[in-house]
Every structure is written in C-alpha cells, then in structure tokens.
Enzyme design. Sequence first.
Site, mmCIF file in Angstrom:
data_model
loop_
_atom_site.group_PDB
_atom_site.id
_atom_site.type_symbol
_atom_site.label_atom_id
_atom_site.label_comp_id
_atom_site.label_asym_id
_atom_site.label_seq_id
_atom_site.Cartn_x
_atom_site.Cartn_y
_atom_site.Cartn_z
ATOM 1 N N ASP A 165 0.815 -1.259 -0.130
ATOM 2 C CA ASP A 165 -0.201 0.022 -0.079
ATOM 3 C C ASP A 165 0.961 1.363 0.044
ATOM 4 O O ASP A 165 2.274 1.092 -0.127
ATOM 5 C CB ASP A 165 -1.079 -0.080 1.242
ATOM 6 C CG ASP A 165 -0.214 0.025 2.332
ATOM 7 O OD1 ASP A 165 0.937 -0.516 2.710
ATOM 8 O OD2 ASP A 165 -0.803 0.800 3.328
ATOM 9 N N HIS A 485 1.449 -9.447 -2.685
ATOM 10 C CA HIS A 485 0.613 -8.303 -2.751
ATOM 11 C C HIS A 485 1.108 -7.104 -2.664
ATOM 12 O O HIS A 485 1.719 -6.534 -1.834
ATOM 13 C CB HIS A 485 -0.361 -8.513 -1.310
ATOM 14 C CG HIS A 485 -1.388 -7.457 -1.090
ATOM 15 N ND1 HIS A 485 -2.832 -7.459 -1.664
ATOM 16 C CD2 HIS A 485 -1.388 -6.287 -0.569
ATOM 17 C CE1 HIS A 485 -3.428 -6.419 -1.543
ATOM 18 N NE2 HIS A 485 -2.620 -5.656 -0.735
ATOM 19 N N ASP A 533 -0.003 -18.350 -2.503
ATOM 20 C CA ASP A 533 0.650 -17.306 -3.237
ATOM 21 C C ASP A 533 -0.164 -16.783 -4.062
ATOM 22 O O ASP A 533 -0.324 -16.625 -5.306
ATOM 23 C CB ASP A 533 1.734 -18.168 -3.834
ATOM 24 C CG ASP A 533 2.525 -16.877 -4.970
ATOM 25 O OD1 ASP A 533 2.840 -15.878 -4.636
ATOM 26 O OD2 ASP A 533 3.197 -17.450 -5.816
ATOM 27 N N GLU A 542 1.535 -10.180 1.515
ATOM 28 C CA GLU A 542 2.286 -8.995 1.209
ATOM 29 C C GLU A 542 3.568 -9.025 1.588
ATOM 30 O O GLU A 542 4.168 -9.706 1.926
ATOM 31 C CB GLU A 542 1.260 -8.133 2.201
ATOM 32 C CG GLU A 542 1.512 -6.375 1.574
ATOM 33 C CD GLU A 542 0.593 -5.541 2.252
ATOM 34 O OE1 GLU A 542 -0.395 -5.942 3.130
ATOM 35 O OE2 GLU A 542 0.619 -4.385 2.072
HETATM 36 O O1 9MR Z 1 2.280 -6.116 9.840
HETATM 37 C C1 9MR Z 1 1.058 -5.670 10.302
HETATM 38 C C2 9MR Z 1 0.710 -6.694 11.455
HETATM 39 O O2 9MR Z 1 1.384 -7.007 12.200
HETATM 40 C C3 9MR Z 1 -0.719 -6.331 11.620
HETATM 41 O O3 9MR Z 1 -1.313 -7.537 12.538
HETATM 42 C C4 9MR Z 1 -1.709 -6.217 10.529
HETATM 43 C C5 9MR Z 1 -3.170 -5.803 10.783
HETATM 44 O O4 9MR Z 1 -3.263 -4.708 11.617
HETATM 45 O O5 9MR Z 1 -1.195 -4.929 9.775
HETATM 46 C C6 9MR Z 1 0.056 -5.192 9.332
HETATM 47 O O6 9MR Z 1 0.579 -4.188 8.598
HETATM 48 C C7 9MR Z 1 0.057 -3.963 7.434
HETATM 49 C C8 9MR Z 1 -0.293 -2.314 7.727
HETATM 50 O O7 9MR Z 1 -1.598 -2.421 8.283
HETATM 51 C C9 9MR Z 1 -0.882 -1.725 6.184
HETATM 52 N N1 9MR Z 1 0.385 -1.789 5.247
HETATM 53 C C10 9MR Z 1 0.586 -3.299 5.047
HETATM 54 C C11 9MR Z 1 1.073 -4.095 6.217
HETATM 55 C C12 9MR Z 1 1.331 -5.263 5.958
HETATM 56 O O8 9MR Z 1 0.378 -6.200 5.727
#
Ligand code: 9MR
Length: 564
Positions: A165, A485, A533, A542
């Site tokens: 993102d 992702h 995947d 991601e």
């Molecule tokens: O890495 C983050 C993980 O520890 C959390 O459980 C999750 C849900 O809040 O969010 C992950 O971080 C994401 C972030 O919120 C937005 N950008 C992508 C991150 C990786 O998936």
Amino acid sequence: EPTGPSRKVLVDQVGYLPKGPKRATSLHPSTSPQPWTLTRGGATVARGTTTPKPADAASGDPVHLIDFSAVETEGEGYVLTVGEESSFPFDIGASHLGDLRTDALKFFYHQRSGTPIEAAHVGETYARPAGHVDVAPNKGDGAVGCLVDCGYTLDVRGGWYDAGDHGKYVVNGGISVWQVLNSYERAKLKGTEAALGDGKLNIPESGNGVPDVLDEARWEVEFLLRMQAPDGMVHHKIHDVNWTGLPLLPHQDPQARRLSPTSTAATLNTAAVAAQAARLWRSVDPAFADRALAAAERAYAAAKANPAKLADPNDATGGGAYNDNDVSDEFYWAAAELLTTTGKSGYRADVTSSPHYKAAALNGRGIDWAYTAPLGDVTLALVPNGLPAADVAATRARFAQVADGMLAQAAAQNYPAPYDTVNYDWGSNGLVANNGGVLGIAFDLTGQAKYRDGAFEALHYLLGRNPVGYSYVTGYGEQPVRNVHHRHWANQLDPSLPIAPPGVLSGGPNSALQDPIAARLLQGCAPQKCFVDHIEAYSVNEVTVNWNSALVWLATWAAEVAEA
Ligand code: 9MR
C-alpha cells in the site's frame, strides 16, 4: 487453491553452506526409515537413511528427516531423492548470499516515495514516476493536514511506502530503517561494512563517497524527522483517506492524504532512530548528525511529557492502524539509543529503571513494530554505552539464553523455524527472520557453532524447506513466490506491470486467515501451511519494509559469516 508442495522432498531451493548444516524434509508416506540419495549430474554423491518423525504442531505433517551435512563439495544442481520423489535442484556454496544481501536492500529504493524510480537504477521494467509530490491526480504529500484539524500542515514528502500500500507509518518505517542501520553498525564494529559501501546498490546517491546503505536509510530518516510536529511529538502515520485497490502506481493515486494524530509510540520510535542516526552520521555528515540528535532529544522530552498518547485502534480507514497499548518497550529502546549516543546520565537512569532492563525483553515470539524492547538490547549488547560491564554481560547472555530456547523448539519441528509459537502471526516470516538474527547475534557474542547453524536453518526455512514448498523470497529458488500483494508489482492483474523484483520477502503463513482469500482457501490449515501465493491474499502474501529489513539483517550476517 493450495494443493500441497509440488515436490515432496523439501530443501532450501537456493543453497547450503559447504560447512553448514544440510537438512531436508521428505513426505514419503511410509513410517519406516527410507534410503535417500544425493545426486549431481546423474552421479550419486552420497546416500543415507531417513529418520521418520510423527506430525508436529506447526506443520501437521508426518515426515522423514534427512541430514546430508557431511557433503561439503561446492557445486550446483544437487538433487535429493527419496523413493520416487525428488527435490528441486540446489547448490552447495555461498555465492547467493551476497546477492541476497544487496537485492534485499535494493527493495527499499523501489519503495521510495516522492522521487522518480529511475531506469538507470532498476531497469525500464521497474522505473516509475515520483509518487505523492502533489502532482495531479495526487493530493499529497507536500502540505498535508491532520485527520482532526491540528492547525498546521506538514511537508511529509519522501520516505518509503510501507508495503503493498501507499501508507507511510512511523512505527513501522522506524523499526525498518533502524534494522537496516543496525546491520551497518554491526558490520562497522566488526570491520566488514565494505559490503554495504558506496556503489554497492546502484542508487542515485551511488558514487557520492557515502556508503549506499546510509544513503538509502537517510531517505527514511529524513521522512521521520518531517513527521515531527511543532510540539516535538511525532505524527503516527500519513496515508490515503480511503483504501485504494490493486493495481495502482503511486503517481496515479487520486485519494486525499491526511496525518493521523501524534502518538507516544511514534515519537519514541523517531527518537530512537534519530539518536542511532546521530551516531552513524557523526563522521559522515556532522550537520545531519546534529539535526538528528536535536530532533531525537526533543522527541524524547515530548514523549515524557505525553507518556500515554496511544494511537487509535479504529484509525484504520485508508491505512493500517499500527496501534499499540504498551509503550514501555518504546521508552526503553529510545532511552537505550540516546544513552549510547550521548552518554547522558538522564538517559542512563531511564534505561536502568526500565522494567525491560536486564529482564526478558527478548522472547521466542520475536521482534516487531509493537514490541521494540529487544532493539534496545541489540544496541546495548553490541555498541559501547558506558553501562557497568556486568550489566552488559547480562544483556548479552540473554541472547544465548533465548537462542537456546529457539534451538530446542526447532529441534522438535519437522520444518525448523525459530519461532516459538503454535499460531503463526501476520508476517510470521518477518518474525522468523528476526529470530534468525537473534541466533546470529548469539553466534557473534559466543562463537558457538550451534547458533550459527540455527540462524542458517531460519534461512533454509524461508528459502524452501517448509511445508508449502515455496521459497518465500522473490526470484530466489526454483519455486519462489510470484504473486505477492503489491500495487506496483501486480502483473497478474495488469500484464503491463512486472512481478516483484528479486529479494523481496513475503509475509508468510498467518493462522488467523485475515483476508477473504485466505479465509476462503485455507480453512483448517496447520500454522505453517496457512499460506497461498495469491496477489489478493494480503494477510499472508504482502511484502513490507519491516519484513525486508529483517531479511537484510539476516542475509548481511549470513553473507559475512559465509565469506569469513
Ligand atoms: O504487519 C502488520 C501486522 O502486524 C498487523 O497484524 C496487521 C493488521 O493490523 O497489519 C500489518 O501491517 C499492514 C499495515 O496495516 C498496512 N500496510 C501493510 C502492512 C502489512 O500487511
């Protein structure tokens, strides 16, 4: 649909060190020992017998273990066979580790916001215009206001995009740049930093006389400093008002951008990183070192004046929340960095009175953006800081203690991953890589081979010795993840876009199945198998700056150890 691994003999698809552990896992259905053969170019190089093992909690697979550590001859194209089933071909050698170190670091250049990514540095395929420099349709990041009006705007251009993102989150960007810089600081203390030096990364700053790793890291440190509010507190994050979809190049993002409120966690995170930066730039750019240190001290004072300004868990529209209820670990980490850089008694008092000091800050689950106390311990264990020698020895001893726990736990696993939990969390591969780093530090501090071997086992898990049979690092191995992702590397959704460049770590198995694709395809999965995947499976596939910084640390350590 996940159908199980395409090969039934699971190996590190890239390679094993000539003198390192060489273990593999076979899915042969029998419960009695089976003969295995290792071949190369059709010739049998070694033979042995498997050790059957019942199913373990992490994978749920009854397996056979294979140990071919005795084979030390370098070469490509080794294949391991049990019955009718064979592994992917792999190398015995170390040359891939140097490439992994630089490819993993290069990821951060690809993630830069606020600057064009130039073909001269990444090739035509990955070049793209600058994102979020207030050029239409972008509505940021030159003068961004607050989610709830704060009476000012900030110029927060630059930094790295967090992940797939376009958010920029201080607590996650902070640990990531800290870890990249720690890799350099550790190497510098050992005299091996040339591998990260000027010209190694082919980035715009290459050739300026400054190590490339510092130039890449500075791109993010400057951003963190821009997130500091007039009162010294630091804004938690900047991102879109609403979530965007895939694919989307950053210069095409039409959403408005806004700053979330300042938070104690973001403020301390910035204080920690800026204090570390002040140390590392002291001899490189003293003016920048001074600016960073002033920001760090101001941030730390502001956090002490606002010790419980927590990020809102519901502030998750258009970006992740990154909320955290406990900031005692951030206080400890920031004080440790400030003490190490300045030697001041106030920071020493805050370190030694912290509940994390000489306590079990490290644990087997590992290190992430919400749990940063171990980062303070890494600095206090590695960098001279003026604390009593006995205290430093106690901090150092904990790395070996925690590492011993990881080794014991890995010994019970059929696909050993140093990660002491039955449920695998979002970003488990990042936690595994970080724990590999803890094992690496234990080896640095003690010289004991078992810790070195344990750290390499973490890499072997990530590079293919796991029950889904993927190499979780793009471009590495015979069957690497391809559909991570990411909004820019969305070839599956728009054939004019590329797949991810090499050296990017997928988040990996997440037993909580927190996206609709994972929830649909992976019901009932054993923890290490909660992976697919699939480009839309953001809770398992991601990529992020914090997972890649863990890979950078481990690969840098591994390449150095292999070259020694
Ligand atoms: O890495 C983050 C993980 O520890 C959390 O459980 C999750 C849900 O809040 O969010 C992950 O971080 C994401 C972030 O919120 C937005 N950008 C992508 C991150 C990786 O998936």
